[in-house]
Design an enzyme around this catalytic site. Structure first.
Site, PDB file in Angstrom:
ATOM      1  N   ARG A 150       6.919  -1.603  31.793  1.00  0.00           N
ATOM      2  CA  ARG A 150       5.547  -1.092  31.779  1.00  0.00           C
ATOM      3  C   ARG A 150       4.939  -1.238  33.169  1.00  0.00           C
ATOM      4  O   ARG A 150       4.393  -2.292  33.516  1.00  0.00           O
ATOM      5  CB  ARG A 150       4.709  -1.852  30.749  1.00  0.00           C
ATOM      6  CG  ARG A 150       5.167  -1.654  29.313  1.00  0.00           C
ATOM      7  CD  ARG A 150       4.336  -2.497  28.366  1.00  0.00           C
ATOM      8  NE  ARG A 150       4.709  -2.286  26.962  1.00  0.00           N
ATOM      9  CZ  ARG A 150       4.168  -2.929  25.936  1.00  0.00           C
ATOM     10  NH1 ARG A 150       3.230  -3.844  26.171  1.00  0.00           N
ATOM     11  NH2 ARG A 150       4.566  -2.693  24.701  1.00  0.00           N
ATOM     12  N   ARG A 199       5.252  -7.648  43.550  1.00  0.00           N
ATOM     13  CA  ARG A 199       4.141  -7.472  44.497  1.00  0.00           C
ATOM     14  C   ARG A 199       3.724  -8.805  45.111  1.00  0.00           C
ATOM     15  O   ARG A 199       3.296  -8.865  46.271  1.00  0.00           O
ATOM     16  CB  ARG A 199       2.968  -6.779  43.816  1.00  0.00           C
ATOM     17  CG  ARG A 199       3.236  -5.302  43.517  1.00  0.00           C
ATOM     18  CD  ARG A 199       2.206  -4.724  42.562  1.00  0.00           C
ATOM     19  NE  ARG A 199       0.855  -4.893  43.074  1.00  0.00           N
ATOM     20  CZ  ARG A 199      -0.249  -4.776  42.299  1.00  0.00           C
ATOM     21  NH1 ARG A 199      -0.119  -4.503  41.006  1.00  0.00           N
ATOM     22  NH2 ARG A 199      -1.436  -4.940  42.827  1.00  0.00           N
ATOM     23  N   ASP A 244       2.390  -0.930  36.292  1.00  0.00           N
ATOM     24  CA  ASP A 244       0.936  -1.036  36.383  1.00  0.00           C
ATOM     25  C   ASP A 244       0.324   0.226  36.982  1.00  0.00           C
ATOM     26  O   ASP A 244       1.023   1.107  37.484  1.00  0.00           O
ATOM     27  CB  ASP A 244       0.557  -2.239  37.263  1.00  0.00           C
ATOM     28  CG  ASP A 244       0.852  -3.569  36.603  1.00  0.00           C
ATOM     29  OD1 ASP A 244       0.929  -3.618  35.358  1.00  0.00           O
ATOM     30  OD2 ASP A 244       1.009  -4.565  37.337  1.00  0.00           O
ATOM     31  N   TYR A 247      13.670  -2.673  41.693  1.00  0.00           N
ATOM     32  CA  TYR A 247      12.418  -2.205  42.285  1.00  0.00           C
ATOM     33  C   TYR A 247      12.576  -2.015  43.794  1.00  0.00           C
ATOM     34  O   TYR A 247      13.336  -2.732  44.460  1.00  0.00           O
ATOM     35  CB  TYR A 247      11.283  -3.202  42.035  1.00  0.00           C
ATOM     36  CG  TYR A 247      10.707  -3.118  40.635  1.00  0.00           C
ATOM     37  CD1 TYR A 247       9.645  -2.272  40.344  1.00  0.00           C
ATOM     38  CD2 TYR A 247      11.238  -3.882  39.603  1.00  0.00           C
ATOM     39  CE1 TYR A 247       9.122  -2.194  39.066  1.00  0.00           C
ATOM     40  CE2 TYR A 247      10.723  -3.809  38.316  1.00  0.00           C
ATOM     41  CZ  TYR A 247       9.659  -2.959  38.060  1.00  0.00           C
ATOM     42  OH  TYR A 247       9.143  -2.870  36.784  1.00  0.00           O
TER      43      TYR A 247
END
Length: 256
Positions: free
Chosen positions: A50, A202, A52, A111
């Site tokens: 999921r 992040r 952001d 990622y």
């Protein structure tokens, strides 16, 4: 009901994230609305991750259940037709077993984070990178990143709203590279793990940026990790530079 895996590419800028929202646009909502054009009813799809608000995907994976059998290519083409003009594309679809699950069958997620190193603001890739107006030391960033490898308590790099039952995760790779991109030099950070905490990548990037500009020494990353304290983390990098780059499965559902 026949089940289909979907590989999904999207620009996260216009969306409040992947997950369906009652009053805001979402990637899940856009795809479910397109599915309802093909089979008029309520649809619920599941995804590997999921993402952001503002986070992009090169290869998100989701699955849907249909009432009739579809040729996978025709399904992807029909969905892409009804997804217009949303910046979402089904790049490939594949028939899978009824018990295959985009999230629970996944064994790794990958990622990519892009940092653009230039003074001028990006125009053609606005909202798709984190633009920083100074240089970064990729070698120092890699030395700091090496402290994040392996199985650790990642409380320091976990958002306060994270709903994971445990902060303990295993990170398999954090690779930092300087790339001469078309729009200027970039620092690209690639992270791979079975699963991640909320804002973990992040938080990694924001901390490593401090190392790259010389505000932190590489060993400070280890100290922050061992503190198990969110207050010792560097700033959380903006969502604009983050991409879900791929999802791994024991058997690739999209293999020819």
């Amino acid at each position: 009901m026949p089940r289909y895996a979907l590989r999904v590419e999207y620009d996260g800028g216009p969306f409040a994230g992947w997950q369906r929202q009652a009053d805001q646009p979402s990637v899940q909502g856009a795809i479910e609305a397109a599915l309802a054009k093909l089979e008029p009813r309520a649809h619920t799809i599941a995804a590997a991750g999921r993402t952001d608000a503002g986070v992009h995907a090169l290869a998100q994976v989701a699955h849907c259940d249909m009432e009739k059998s579809w040729d996978p290519f025709r399904l992807s083409e029909a969905l892409n037709h009804h997804l217009k003009p949303a910046p979402v594309a089904i790049t490939v679809a594949a028939a899978v077993d009824d018990d295959w699950h985009a999230r629970f069958s996944a064994v790794e997620r990958r990622y990519l984070y892009r940092i653009l190193l230039r003074r001028a603001p990006p125009t053609l890739i606005h909202g798709q990178v984190w633009k920083i107006g100074h240089d970064l030391d990729a070698e120092a960033m890699q030395k700091g990143a090496n402290h994040l490898l392996g199985r650790h308590d990642f409380t320091t790099f976990r958002a306060s709203i994270c709903q994971a039952k445990s902060p303990v995760k295993t990170v398999d790779a954090v690779d930092v590279a300087r790339v001469d991109g078309f729009f200027g030099p970039e620092i690209q950070i690639r992270v791979r793990a079975r699963s991640f905490l909320h804002n973990q990548v992040r938080s990694f990037v924001g901390t490593l940026e401090r190392v790259g500009r010389g505000a932190w020494a590489p060993d400070d990353v280890r100290a922050a990790l061992e503190a198990r304290d969110r207050a010792t983390c560097g700033p959380v990098a903006p969502p604009t530079g983050l991409y879900l780059a791929g999802v791994g499965y024991d058997t690739d559902p999209f293999a020819p």
